[in-house]
Design an enzyme around this catalytic site. Structure first.
Site, PDB file in Angstrom:
ATOM      1  CG  HIS A 198      -1.678  -1.231   1.462  1.00 44.61           C
ATOM      2  ND1 HIS A 198      -2.940  -1.467   0.968  1.00 44.61           N
ATOM      3  CD2 HIS A 198      -1.314  -2.352   2.131  1.00 44.61           C
ATOM      4  CE1 HIS A 198      -3.331  -2.694   1.337  1.00 44.61           C
ATOM      5  NE2 HIS A 198      -2.354  -3.242   2.030  1.00 44.61           N
ATOM      6  CB  SER A 319      13.289  23.246 -13.811  1.00 41.78           C
ATOM      7  OG  SER A 319      12.504  24.413 -13.859  1.00 41.78           O
ATOM      8  CD  GLU A 332       8.553  13.168 -15.056  1.00 43.99           C
ATOM      9  OE1 GLU A 332       7.568  13.778 -14.638  1.00 43.99           O
ATOM     10  OE2 GLU A 332       9.595  13.735 -15.435  1.00 43.99           O
TER      11      GLU A 332
END
Ligand code: ARG
Length: 505
Positions: A198, A319, A332
């Protein structure tokens, strides 16, 4: 995808070569419209005399597949060569024709690879391009090549051959990924980290064991590819349009020449079946799902909340606005590509659903999803291999996290069962109370004083502390398949041996 297929894409498309091809085409003569009618070099349309004029522009646009099926040129030529040799061996064409066809087809292949082939939608697909150019080069002999075959068995053959080599290339890419995983699992066989259920800290595990879980998953993905390869490796060629042919073909011969295990047994099935492509896409989908899980863990572990690993420069980006950031873009994107791959699988399944036998033009829509999914998965495998090779885990941070959340509570419960003879359910209850006591005292289990434990269960002795550390916990997990570092080392060495013993493709 593979260097081979990248080369396809480069060679048979794009800019400089197109220019050259165009000039050659202009010099040679034909405008596209004329080609529709005169494509054979004999002044006849490739579909024969029933059609008075050329197709309308829209018809041509919707009908043509050359834009994507040019990737099949190598397979198409190999299939034609095998077919021509067989026709000659069976006395259906002369050996002079056979020689002319072989030489002509080699030349067509060289022209395509040199970027000299003019791809023209009027000629619909790769099969007509190759045959048309062959007829220009060798005349009547070339016109005899299509004896006893149809584009329907031809395209099924080409596509099976293409998928087979894609499977082989993906399998090699998987082997490279597995080799990196094994190296890292070996290096971090004893590095503890939290195991989660979990996404809550559950029990300590080792990073090596965690990585070897992916070794197992990816190995099964390879197994699925191998199964798919086995089933697809049958030869449709010779099924002709749908019913077989009256020519005395030797389908065993073409099967052998093309590396197929056997000719397909039913001509209708041979031209209609696309389950090999659907099976490949299902396999790629499962593989992509597996990759996305590892990719997601990389994303998660690289967050400043986890800090389990530092991304390498090679597989992260900065970034444009926040100079401190290092983004896990490659991971990603691996996580995201699964959408396209499952989309490709859906696309083909829906195309095939409800299609009556035998060939329908719908089936021309089978290739793009497969090409795209293969390319996507190959790229994901390459990116994941790079990320695995560069993996820099922060083992101190992982170890610190491994002990949090009372992760050795199960060890405590197991001790109560083993040493005090408590039934597991009772032990579970006692452990819950001990955990609560530690929580109330604001300490880890191994720092909870003995009298606090004995207040819960008087029979607990100081020996309990031997099992409460994270290292003791993982070291004790020696059951087959468990996380103990000794197990991981064994799994790593078995995996390494298995990989080294594989035949190199
Ligand atoms: N380009 C076609 C395809 O990919 C080849 C087969 C065409 N057959 C036909 N009967 N029109 O499916």
């Amino acid at each position: 995808m593979s260097s081979d297929q990248n080369r396809d894409a480069e060679q048979i498309g794009k800019s400089a070569n197109d220019q050259k091809a165009l000039m050659r085409q202009n010099a040679r003569k034909t405008a596209a419209d004329e080609a529709a009618l005169q494509s054979s070099g004999t002044g006849q349309s490739m579909w024969g005399g029933r059609f008075g004029g050329g197709p309308s522009a829209i018809m041509q646009e919707i009908n043509a597949s050359i834009g994507f099926d040019k990737r099949l040129y190598r397979e198409d030529i190999a299939g034609s060569k095998a077919h021509a040799d067989m026709l000659a061996a069976c006395g259906i064409i002369s050996s002079d024709d056979q020689d002319a066809i072989q030489a002509g087809l080699s030349q067509v292949q060289a022209e395509i690879e040199a970027g000299e082939m003019v791809f023209d939608p009027a000629l619909e697909d790769i099969h007509m391009h190759v045959e048309s150019r062959l007829r220009e080069l060798v005349g009547d002999a070339g016109a005899r090549l299509h004896t006893g075959r149809s584009r329907n068995d031809q395209v099924a053959t080409d596509f099976r051959l293409w998928c087979r080599s894609a499977i082989d290339q993906l399998d090699t890419a998987y082997a490279q990924l597995l080799a990196e995983i094994i190296e890292q699992a070996d290096r971090y066989a004893g590095a503890v980290m939290p195991g989660f259920t979990h996404l809550q800290t559950a029990q300590p595990v080792t990073l090596g064991h965690h990585l070897m879980a992916y070794y197992e998953m990816f190995s099964r993905d390879r197994g699925r590819l191998a199964d798919c390869r086995k089933r697809l490796n049958e030869n449709p060629l010779g099924a002709a349009a749908l019913a077989g042919t009256s020519f005395p073909l030797d389908r065993e011969q073409t099967s052998k020449a093309l590396g197929f295990d056997r000719p397909m047994a039913n001509s209708l099935d041979a031209v209609s079946a696309r389950d090999f492509a659907m099976e490949l896409l299902s396999t790629l989908s499962i593989g992509a799902v597996h990759l996305s899980r590892l990719a997601d863990e990389i994303v998660l572990w690289a967050t400043s909340a986890f800090k389990f690993l530092t991304l390498s420069d090679g597989f992260s980006t900065g970034s444009s606005i926040m100079p401190q950031k290092r983004n896990p873009d490659a991971a990603e994107l691996v996580r995201a590509k699964v959408g396209r791959i499952i989309g490709a699988q859906n696309a083909l399944m829906i195309v095939m659903k409800g299609l009556p036998l035998a060939y329908s033009k719908d089936m021309q829509e089978d290739k793009e999803p497969v090409f795209k999914a293969v390319d996507d998965l190959a790229l994901c495998l390459a990116a994941m291999t790079g990320m695995m090779a560069d993996l820099k885990p922060n083992t101190d941070q992982m170890a610190a996290a491994a002990g949090q959340g009372f992760s050795t509570a199960t060890d405590l419960a197991d001790w109560l069962v083993r040493i005090l003879g408590l039934p597991f359910r009772d032990a579970h209850h006692v452990t819950g109370a001990v955990v609560k006591a530690a929580e109330d005292a604001g300490v880890d289990l191994w720092d909870l004083p003995l009298d606090a434990m004995q207040a819960v269960e008087p029979k607990i002795t100081k020996d309990i502390y031997d099992v409460l550390s994270v290292d003791a916990s993982v070291n004790s997990r020696t059951s087959f398949g468990g996380t103990a570092p000794t197990n991981v080392k064994k799994a790593v060495s078995a995996a390494r041996t298995a990989l080294q013993q594989e035949p190199k493709s």
